[in-house]
Design a protein around this motif. Structure first.
Motif, mmCIF file in Angstrom:
data_model
loop_
_atom_site.group_PDB
_atom_site.id
_atom_site.type_symbol
_atom_site.label_atom_id
_atom_site.label_comp_id
_atom_site.label_asym_id
_atom_site.label_seq_id
_atom_site.Cartn_x
_atom_site.Cartn_y
_atom_site.Cartn_z
ATOM 1 N N MET A 1 11.832 -19.723 9.336
ATOM 2 C CA MET A 1 11.713 -18.300 9.248
ATOM 3 C C MET A 1 12.133 -17.618 7.986
ATOM 4 N N LEU A 2 11.470 -16.937 7.212
ATOM 5 C CA LEU A 2 11.674 -16.322 6.076
ATOM 6 C C LEU A 2 12.857 -15.386 6.247
ATOM 7 N N PRO A 3 13.897 -15.388 5.297
ATOM 8 C CA PRO A 3 15.061 -14.334 5.453
ATOM 9 C C PRO A 3 14.637 -13.176 4.952
ATOM 10 N N LEU A 4 13.784 -12.579 5.928
ATOM 11 C CA LEU A 4 13.199 -11.222 5.567
ATOM 12 C C LEU A 4 14.354 -10.043 6.214
ATOM 13 N N LEU A 5 14.535 -10.216 7.478
ATOM 14 C CA LEU A 5 15.308 -9.274 7.914
ATOM 15 C C LEU A 5 16.815 -9.259 7.622
ATOM 16 N N ARG A 25 2.062 -17.123 1.613
ATOM 17 C CA ARG A 25 1.530 -17.200 3.018
ATOM 18 C C ARG A 25 0.163 -16.488 3.433
ATOM 19 N N VAL A 26 0.125 -15.387 2.344
ATOM 20 C CA VAL A 26 -0.922 -14.376 2.845
ATOM 21 C C VAL A 26 -2.350 -15.199 2.641
ATOM 22 N N VAL A 27 -3.179 -14.669 3.851
ATOM 23 C CA VAL A 27 -4.577 -15.005 4.075
ATOM 24 C C VAL A 27 -5.351 -13.634 3.532
ATOM 25 N N GLN A 28 -6.232 -13.652 2.446
ATOM 26 C CA GLN A 28 -7.114 -12.893 2.228
ATOM 27 C C GLN A 28 -8.547 -12.748 2.759
ATOM 28 N N SER A 29 -8.690 -13.213 4.071
ATOM 29 C CA SER A 29 -9.786 -13.263 4.847
ATOM 30 C C SER A 29 -9.544 -12.703 6.041
ATOM 31 N N ASP A 30 -10.692 -12.281 6.842
ATOM 32 C CA ASP A 30 -10.689 -11.581 8.158
ATOM 33 C C ASP A 30 -10.149 -12.556 9.146
ATOM 34 N N GLY A 31 -9.072 -12.123 9.836
ATOM 35 C CA GLY A 31 -8.533 -13.091 10.404
ATOM 36 C C GLY A 31 -8.754 -12.665 12.054
ATOM 37 N N GLY A 124 2.636 -8.285 7.980
ATOM 38 C CA GLY A 124 1.592 -9.150 8.460
ATOM 39 C C GLY A 124 1.969 -10.732 8.498
ATOM 40 N N VAL A 125 2.533 -11.195 7.329
ATOM 41 C CA VAL A 125 3.297 -12.547 7.515
ATOM 42 C C VAL A 125 4.156 -12.763 8.750
#
Length: 220
Positions: A1-5, A25-31, A124-125
């Motif tokens: 887990m990324l230490p975002l929080l 990790r960002v996906v730039q296509s429709d998921g 989103g991630v």
């Protein structure tokens, strides 16, 4: 887990590294295969460290309100330009807990960020859900002025890379800045922005979330 929080420390170099890992990790296509519900997320500030987070879920494309929520927050992280996610993401996740939507719209940047990881991308991630950012102002990059009529847009670019779009949501009105958050393409993000905008500058998911957050702040 990324230490975002729980950011490791108030070290901008370390925080920038977290953002860079988010960007990877960002996906730039429709998921997503369907779009029947869209959520808007907003945070309004009562004081420098106290705020109200709101979320609203609308049907798509009719834009009927299906669910709404607002909660009071005490923010732990200071305001630092380009590091908004470390300040607001935790509260946004709290207000979205239990809320289901096909796409989430955030009043902030996505990849139109110096390190390609604004608040919309962080959300989103972490959620692993489609998100887009719709901001009132530009954070980085440059673009030609779009046409004056609603629906006109120009691409926002930095160092030759397309990072978003400048979109006119009202005839001769000020544009908004649309960018990919995660699991969505830029053309789809532009389309959703325009299809969820009525007579106001901001799309209805964001406008209504802001109204709900402001109302909660005024009644507390």
């Amino acid at each position: 887990m990324l230490p975002l929080l729980t950011p490791p420390k108030l070290d901008l170099k370390e925080l920038a590294k977290v953002q860079e890992r988010v960007a990877e990790r960002v996906v730039q296509s429709d998921g997503f295969s369907k779009l029947e519900k869209i959520a808007g997320c907003d945070i309004s500030f009562a004081q420098s460290d106290r705020a109200f987070a709101a979320a609203v879920v609308l049907s798509y494309p009719a834009l009927e309100v299906l669910d709404q929520r607002a909660i009071k927050l005490k923010l732990k992280f200071p305001y630092l330009p380009t590091f908004l996610a470390f300040r607001e993401l935790e509260g946004m996740l709290k207000v979205l807990h239990g809320i289901e939507a096909d796409v989430y719209m955030v009043g902030a940047q996505g990849v139109a960020h110096p390190r390609r990881a604004g608040l919309a991308s962080h959300l989103g991630v972490i959620l692993d859900r489609p998100t887009l950012g719709v901001a009132k102002s530009k954070l980085c990059g440059g673009a030609e002025e779009p046409g004056k009529m609603r629906g006109s847009f120009s691409l926002l670019k930095e160092d030759g890379e397309t990072i978003g779009a400048v979109v006119r949501t009202r005839d001769r009105g000020r544009p908004v800045y649309v960018s990919v958050g995660h699991k969505i393409s830029l053309p789809t993000a532009i389309k959703i922005t325009l299809e969820t905008t009525r007579e106001h500058r901001l799309p209805e998911p964001l406008r209504l979330a802001h109204v709900i957050a402001t109302r909660a702040m005024q009644t507390k």
